[in-house]
Design a protein around this motif. Structure first.
Motif, PDB file in Angstrom:
ATOM      1  N   SER A  70       0.832  -1.206   0.000  1.00 55.81           N
ATOM      2  CA  SER A  70       0.000   0.000   0.000  1.00 55.81           C
ATOM      3  C   SER A  70       0.866   1.254   0.000  1.00 55.81           C
ATOM      4  O   SER A  70       0.592   2.226  -0.720  1.00 55.81           O
ATOM      5  CB  SER A  70      -0.930   0.001   1.221  1.00 55.81           C
ATOM      6  OG  SER A  70      -1.813  -1.097   1.189  1.00 55.81           O
ATOM      7  N   SER A 127      -3.943  -5.758  -6.056  1.00 55.77           N
ATOM      8  CA  SER A 127      -5.288  -6.200  -6.434  1.00 55.77           C
ATOM      9  C   SER A 127      -5.274  -7.563  -7.112  1.00 55.77           C
ATOM     10  O   SER A 127      -6.330  -8.181  -7.293  1.00 55.77           O
ATOM     11  CB  SER A 127      -5.952  -5.160  -7.353  1.00 55.77           C
ATOM     12  OG  SER A 127      -5.170  -4.946  -8.509  1.00 55.77           O
ATOM     13  N   THR A 128      -4.103  -8.052  -7.504  1.00 52.31           N
ATOM     14  CA  THR A 128      -3.958  -9.406  -8.022  1.00 52.31           C
ATOM     15  C   THR A 128      -3.740 -10.387  -6.879  1.00 52.31           C
ATOM     16  O   THR A 128      -4.312 -11.477  -6.853  1.00 52.31           O
ATOM     17  CB  THR A 128      -2.777  -9.486  -9.012  1.00 52.31           C
ATOM     18  OG1 THR A 128      -3.018  -8.574 -10.090  1.00 52.31           O
ATOM     19  CG2 THR A 128      -2.611 -10.892  -9.552  1.00 52.31           C
ATOM     20  N   GLN A 188      -7.962  -9.563  -2.270  1.00 59.12           N
ATOM     21  CA  GLN A 188      -9.273  -8.972  -2.514  1.00 59.12           C
ATOM     22  C   GLN A 188      -9.471  -7.778  -1.583  1.00 59.12           C
ATOM     23  O   GLN A 188      -8.861  -7.698  -0.517  1.00 59.12           O
ATOM     24  CB  GLN A 188     -10.374  -9.999  -2.249  1.00 59.12           C
ATOM     25  CG  GLN A 188     -10.327 -11.227  -3.129  1.00 59.12           C
ATOM     26  CD  GLN A 188     -11.482 -12.173  -2.862  1.00 59.12           C
ATOM     27  OE1 GLN A 188     -12.552 -11.755  -2.465  1.00 59.12           O
ATOM     28  NE2 GLN A 188     -11.259 -13.460  -3.076  1.00 59.12           N
ATOM     29  N   THR A 189     -10.336  -6.876  -1.983  1.00 53.33           N
ATOM     30  CA  THR A 189     -10.648  -5.753  -1.109  1.00 53.33           C
ATOM     31  C   THR A 189     -11.610  -6.186  -0.007  1.00 53.33           C
ATOM     32  O   THR A 189     -12.300  -7.201  -0.123  1.00 53.33           O
ATOM     33  CB  THR A 189     -11.291  -4.591  -1.891  1.00 53.33           C
ATOM     34  OG1 THR A 189     -12.468  -5.085  -2.551  1.00 53.33           O
ATOM     35  CG2 THR A 189     -10.333  -4.017  -2.914  1.00 53.33           C
ATOM     36  N   ASP A 222     -14.355  -1.575   0.539  1.00 56.63           N
ATOM     37  CA  ASP A 222     -13.672  -1.629  -0.754  1.00 56.63           C
ATOM     38  C   ASP A 222     -12.233  -1.127  -0.644  1.00 56.63           C
ATOM     39  O   ASP A 222     -11.732  -0.431  -1.521  1.00 56.63           O
ATOM     40  CB  ASP A 222     -14.444  -0.829  -1.801  1.00 56.63           C
ATOM     41  CG  ASP A 222     -14.042  -1.239  -3.222  1.00 56.63           C
ATOM     42  OD1 ASP A 222     -13.668  -2.405  -3.410  1.00 56.63           O
ATOM     43  OD2 ASP A 222     -14.078  -0.382  -4.125  1.00 56.63           O
ATOM     44  N   THR A 223     -11.571  -1.467   0.452  1.00 55.32           N
ATOM     45  CA  THR A 223     -10.165  -1.144   0.650  1.00 55.32           C
ATOM     46  C   THR A 223      -9.425  -2.422   1.017  1.00 55.32           C
ATOM     47  O   THR A 223     -10.034  -3.437   1.352  1.00 55.32           O
ATOM     48  CB  THR A 223      -9.979  -0.112   1.776  1.00 55.32           C
ATOM     49  OG1 THR A 223     -10.565  -0.639   2.979  1.00 55.32           O
ATOM     50  CG2 THR A 223     -10.638   1.212   1.413  1.00 55.32           C
ATOM     51  N   PHE A 224      -8.115  -2.358   0.965  1.00 54.95           N
ATOM     52  CA  PHE A 224      -7.300  -3.512   1.335  1.00 54.95           C
ATOM     53  C   PHE A 224      -6.943  -3.410   2.810  1.00 54.95           C
ATOM     54  O   PHE A 224      -6.397  -2.403   3.267  1.00 54.95           O
ATOM     55  CB  PHE A 224      -6.042  -3.579   0.475  1.00 54.95           C
ATOM     56  CG  PHE A 224      -6.318  -3.853  -0.976  1.00 54.95           C
ATOM     57  CD1 PHE A 224      -6.572  -5.144  -1.416  1.00 54.95           C
ATOM     58  CD2 PHE A 224      -6.361  -2.815  -1.898  1.00 54.95           C
ATOM     59  CE1 PHE A 224      -6.841  -5.410  -2.755  1.00 54.95           C
ATOM     60  CE2 PHE A 224      -6.625  -3.063  -3.237  1.00 54.95           C
ATOM     61  CZ  PHE A 224      -6.873  -4.360  -3.664  1.00 54.95           C
ATOM     62  N   SER A 255      -8.780  -8.500   4.170  1.00 50.18           N
ATOM     63  CA  SER A 255      -8.683  -8.922   2.772  1.00 50.18           C
ATOM     64  C   SER A 255      -8.243 -10.371   2.648  1.00 50.18           C
ATOM     65  O   SER A 255      -7.303 -10.806   3.319  1.00 50.18           O
ATOM     66  CB  SER A 255      -7.687  -8.024   2.031  1.00 50.18           C
ATOM     67  OG  SER A 255      -8.134  -6.696   1.970  1.00 50.18           O
ATOM     68  N   GLY A 284      -6.326 -13.367  -3.103  1.00 47.29           N
ATOM     69  CA  GLY A 284      -7.195 -13.175  -4.255  1.00 47.29           C
ATOM     70  C   GLY A 284      -7.542 -14.439  -5.018  1.00 47.29           C
ATOM     71  O   GLY A 284      -6.786 -15.415  -5.042  1.00 47.29           O
ATOM     72  N   GLY A 287      -5.895 -11.529 -13.330  1.00 49.27           N
ATOM     73  CA  GLY A 287      -5.034 -10.687 -12.512  1.00 49.27           C
ATOM     74  C   GLY A 287      -4.068  -9.843 -13.316  1.00 49.27           C
ATOM     75  O   GLY A 287      -3.144  -9.245 -12.754  1.00 49.27           O
ATOM     76  N   ASP A 309      -0.004   1.123 -15.218  1.00 53.28           N
ATOM     77  CA  ASP A 309       0.220   0.930 -13.785  1.00 53.28           C
ATOM     78  C   ASP A 309       1.598   0.325 -13.523  1.00 53.28           C
ATOM     79  O   ASP A 309       2.279   0.704 -12.560  1.00 53.28           O
ATOM     80  CB  ASP A 309      -0.865   0.026 -13.202  1.00 53.28           C
ATOM     81  CG  ASP A 309      -2.241   0.676 -13.222  1.00 53.28           C
ATOM     82  OD1 ASP A 309      -2.308   1.922 -13.267  1.00 53.28           O
ATOM     83  OD2 ASP A 309      -3.247  -0.063 -13.199  1.00 53.28           O
TER      84      ASP A 309
END
Length: 465
Positions: A273, A281-282, A285-286, A291-293, A307, A310, A365, A371
């Protein structure tokens, strides 16, 4: 009548059974058992130790290793000691014997088996420390002596070199092909694996013996290393029934396929982070609510809001990644930076990060090129501003993030580098980070040559500074 019974009543011979087994299936069996143990018997526990994954108190089977409650009789230990010797190393030794006794000695096939053996001994020693090596697999030795870890690492390098000397991609004698689930008999790729595995082992030794640099530099100059993802050493899985990744199978059996048992450790999530790492995000999951990690300290109790690992990772086709281009490149970067070759190290760092991110190109993923570029630019800017020690740390952090599910490398890398800083898990049985697995209770009971006193779980490995 009795004189005619010798052949007629030989009921222990099945006329429909083969009296000999071809050697190649032994190789297939060995790498399949090794990967199965590595992936499901060991994978979650070691990822907890490395603090790339965390457990949840609602899944008790995982809570104990997250808190270092690992006993000599646990399957994590027994299956990764006795079963590895019996079903992996011994099968490979039988294969080599079969190949050596053939009318035409299959040098490439022997090399393939010896390289998997070398990797397996590496696997054992980074888990347990001193283990049987020189006397292991000897038919006339029931209780093999335990060898010093540094001697084992030296011996592994010798075995890799011996295997390399046998590799001949132009040989007319067939290597293992159909039974080779990693490279399908491509000996050029096996040569790259051999050199990359040698680099990995030498980097452990270099940690406490700088003179090893004279052996590492020629490898850095060697074109035959795994530097592209197309040459990664991976065990394949598929969506076919009984061929899925075992971590996925676990979730399919008990959670309908959803990754409900494995979570993000706050150690890795905080670092990712902080760096705006697009792999986050790979890997994870949030939190569904915000909806955050969100990560959790290893060993802590919680009910929700953290989280999960994923679904891009916990999926049926996700391969068992044994040795990859990103690891090799980041090993090279670290070595070059420590040796003062910081410009060359910067190039390897960039290549290593890009190999790690681009691994997911075309897969679930996948990370957008923009990015990836922005992240690489940010990390390289930090690298440029740092002194030599800070540059090395940046490389080691990126290496640790890359190997987040690659066991036992995620744990081994931390023990070698101590990067990043880890906190002792909540309710841990030890007052420090766990350093090794206990020896198997079966070996303790049967082999009088086990070390006395037995090593403790917090006893550092020989390659630690």
């Amino acid at each position: 009548m009795s004189s005619s019974c010798d052949n007629f009543l030989d009921v222990n011979d099945d006329p429909n059974a083969a009296t000999e087994a071809p050697g190649d299936p032994l190789f297939t069996e060995a790498i399949t058992v090794l990967q199965s143990n590595r992936n499901i018997e060991l994978g979650p526990a070691v990822s907890f130790f490395a603090q790339t994954w965390a457990s949840n108190s609602s899944a008790g089977v995982f809570t104990e290793p997250d808190r270092y409650i690992v006993g000599s009789s646990d399957f994590t230990v027994t299956n990764n000691f006795g079963a590895i010797y019996t079903n992996v190393l011994n099968n490979l030794e039988l294969f080599v014997k079969d190949a050596q006794e053939a009318e035409q000695v299959r040098g490439n096939a022997i090399a393939q088996a010896r390289l998997v053996q070398a990797y397996t001994y590496y696997y054992l020693t980074v888990l347990f420390g001193d283990v049987p090596f020189n006397e292991a697999l000897k038919e006339d030795i029931a209780n093999p002596a335990f060898d010093d870890q540094q001697d084992i690492l030296d011996g592994i390098v010798d075995r890799i070199d011996e295997a390399i000397s046998r590799i001949d991609p132009d040989s007319e004698l067939a290597p293992i092909e159909n039974g080779d689930l990693i490279y399908g008999g491509d000996m050029n790729q096996w040569l790259q694996f051999a050199n990359s595995l040698k680099l990995r082992v030498l980097m452990l030794q270099y940690n406490t013996d700088p003179s090893i640099a004279s052996e590492i530099q020629p490898l850095i100059d060697n074109p035959n290393l795994i530097r592209s993802n197309i040459n990664n050493a991976e065990f394949p899985y598929s969506s076919d029934e009984q061929r899925e990744n075992q971590v996925y199978q676990l979730h399919a059996d008990f959670a309908g396929g959803d990754p409900l048992f494995l979570y993000a450790s706050d150690t890795i999530l905080d670092l990712m982070s902080e760096n705006d790492d697009p792999r986050i995000s790979t890997y994870f999951q949030t939190n569904n609510d915000e909806d955050t990690f969100v990560g959790v300290q290893n060993g802590a109790n919680f009910t929700s809001g953290v989280s999960l690992v994923g679904a891009d990772i916990i999926r049926p086709e996700f391969p068992g990644r044994i040795l990859t281009a990103s690891e090799t490149l980041l090993h090279e970067a670290e070595f070059l930076a420590k040796e003062g070759q910081v410009i060359e190290a910067r190039s390897k760092l960039e290549a290593g990060i890009r190999a790690s991110i681009s691994y997911f190109d075309g897969l679930e993923g996948e990370i957008a090129q923009e990015d990836e570029d922005n992240f690489v630019s940010s990390i390289l800017s930090d690298y440029d501003l740092g002194n030599q020690s800070e540059k090395v740390t940046i490389i080691q952090e990126q290496h640790w993030v890359d190997v987040f599910e690659k066991v036992p490398e995620n744990w081994t890398l931390w023990r070698r580098t101590k990067v990043p800083e880890l906190e002792v898990p909540v309710q841990a049985q030890l007052g420090t980070i766990i350093r090794r697995l206990p020896l198997s209770s079966e070996e303790i009971a049967s082999n009088p040559n086990v070390p006395d006193p037995l090593p403790t779980r917090d006893q550092p490995m020989s390659f630690e500074e």
